[in-house]
Design an enzyme around this catalytic site. Structure first.
Site, short mmCIF file in Angstrom:
data_model
loop_
_atom_site.label_atom_id
_atom_site.label_comp_id
_atom_site.label_asym_id
_atom_site.label_seq_id
_atom_site.Cartn_x
_atom_site.Cartn_y
_atom_site.Cartn_z
CG HIS A 16 -1.95 1.01 1.31
ND1 HIS A 16 -1.69 2.34 1.52
CD2 HIS A 16 -3.29 0.92 1.19
CE1 HIS A 16 -2.82 3.01 1.53
NE2 HIS A 16 -3.81 2.16 1.34
CG HIS A 46 -6.71 9.39 13.31
ND1 HIS A 46 -7.10 9.03 12.05
CD2 HIS A 46 -7.71 8.97 14.15
CE1 HIS A 46 -8.26 8.41 12.10
NE2 HIS A 46 -8.65 8.36 13.36
CG HIS A 58 -4.74 6.54 12.51
ND1 HIS A 58 -3.62 7.15 13.06
CD2 HIS A 58 -4.61 6.72 11.17
CE1 HIS A 58 -2.88 7.67 12.12
NE2 HIS A 58 -3.44 7.41 10.95
#
Length: 443
Positions: A292, A365, A371
């Protein structure tokens, strides 16, 4: 209303004059002894005079009356616009807000300036270093009123309702899925067409610019030619009842009265002006093998700090795109970051949290606060068949990311009554999958 026209390009030198007054721009010099049509020459500087040519920002305005023509400024009441980061104790938890409530006009009329509500930020404008994140909620157009920000630049992200922004440089119609930037010191007024809501990123001490592309090469992300700037438009209008000019100075609001409209610029030239951009024009760069990619590949604009590679603020979007990565957990990974991450949703459903994170809401955040995807997203993505798929179709979310540790205001934590106190529960169902006897398949 004058026809809306635009010229394209980012950071370029432009010339523009209202077609009603051909030849209003002087030739060969910026400040002639007598300007055409009896206009006044006025320079608006967005950088120090001695900045390098590549970063020097200024525009010359040729106007019916100079902007100095007003009565003295006096303080005005500001309800929820603040740069006081010590109203409440620091809050290290993951925060999420439900969509911010827009008052009905029959209950309370509220224009763009009155509807600015500060939710978080850091630094302060006196030292010219910092940011603030605001929500705007409004239902009424600014009538015989303009606003300019002495403290920094506004990056405006409409979420509900279009904005007709009248500036000294001309008009811009900005709709959801577009953004605009009103740079420091520029007068503007906002007309709305019903209940309207959106987000504002304010930066002190730096201007937004396109990020460096590095190995990406010459093309990709936001292309300079897709940024649009207004064409000169003026009104020569006396206001017997008084025109109110609001200045934001050192975090406080002040008002001055004058007897005519400040939108009296007949012609202008320079490289310091407001501009807008359609997020649909963003050219996505993405992973096509595995893993990712970091969200920095989705940066539209950046406001750089003095440290190379570290931004005071980045404006990042997560637009529709193809997901094709192999052997990869495709949603955003679980993460702790040395940056603050404020997210908003313009439309659609954010892939990592389809429940609870809603258009017109937000999340924060903070630095090193963990998170990531909620439990339902993790389970689904871990079992999904990995084939090419569309991600974020009909969705547009964004992030204001900053190297500064942002504090949340009293309004953001308590007064707005939109804080989702059950946010943490979306991670509670995460299961233990650890198996010390696990062996790779086939062995």
């Amino acid at each position: 209303m004058a026809e809306l026209k635009y010229m394209s390009g980012f950071g370029n030198e432009f010339t523009s004059e209202d077609p009603r007054c051909p030849g209003a721009l002087p030739e060969g010099q910026n400040n002639p002894q007598v300007c055409s049509y009896g206009l006044y020459a006025e320079q608006l500087s967005g950088s120090a005079f001695t900045c390098p040519r590549s970063t020097n920002k200024r525009s010359w305005l040729y106007r019916i009356l100079p902007s100095v023509h007003h009565k003295p400024f006096a303080p005005v009441f500001q309800e929820n616009l603040t740069h006081n980061w010590d109203e409440v104790d620091p809050e290290p938890n993951q925060l999420r807000w439900l969509p911010f409530h827009i008052p009905h006009a029959v209950d309370k009329k509220m224009d763009f300036v009155e509807g600015l509500h500060t939710i978080c930020g850091a630094g302060e404008p006196k030292s010219r270093n910092g940011i603030a994140v605001h929500i705007y909620i409004c239902n009424t157009s600014m009538i015989d009123k303009s606003f300019y920000n002495s403290d920094g630049d506004f990056l405006i992200v409409p979420q509900q309702g279009k904005l007709l922004i009248i500036t000294e440089f001309g008009k811009m119609l900005v709709e959801p899925n577009e953004i605009c930037v009103i740079q420091q010191g520029m007068h503007f007024s906002v007309e709305v067409f019903g209940e309207t809501r959106g987000y504002v990123l304010e930066v002190f001490g730096a201007h937004f610019e396109l990020p460096d592309l590095g190995p990406i090469g010459a093309n990709g992300l936001a292309n300079p030619r897709d940024f649009l700037v207004p064409v000169a438009w003026y009104e020569d209008r006396q206001v017997p009842g008084g025109f109110t000019v609001i200045s934001k100075f050192q975090g406080k609001l002040f008002a001055a009265e004058q007897d005519s409209s400040p939108f009296n610029v007949v012609a202008w030239h320079g490289n310091y002006m407001p501009y807008k951009y359609n997020l649909e024009n963003f050219m996505v760069i993405n992973a096509v093998a595995f893993d990712h990619a970091d969200p920095s590949i989705f940066t539209v604009l950046t406001a750089k700090s003095t440290r190379p590679g570290v931004a005071i603020a980045d404006f990042v979007i997560f637009p529709p795109r193809w997901g094709v990565a192999n052997r990869t957990f495709r949603p955003p990974y679980y993460h702790r970051n040395c940056m603050s991450e404020f997210m908003g949703l313009i439309k659609g459903h954010y892939e990592a949290k389809e429940e609870g994170f809603l258009p017109g809401g937000a999340s924060l955040h903070s630095i090193m606060t963990p998170h990531g995807p909620d439990a339902d997203c993790f389970e689904k993505a871990s079992k999904a068949e990995l084939r090419p798929e569309r991600v974020a179709e009909n969705t547009m979310s964004f992030m204001f990311e900053s190297s500064l540790s942002m504090a949340v205001t009293k309004w953001g934590l308590k007064t707005c009554n939109r804080l989702d106190k059950s946010y943490y529960k979306c991670w509670e169902p995460l299961k233990r999958h650890f198996n010390p006897n696990w062996k790779p398949s086939g062995k």
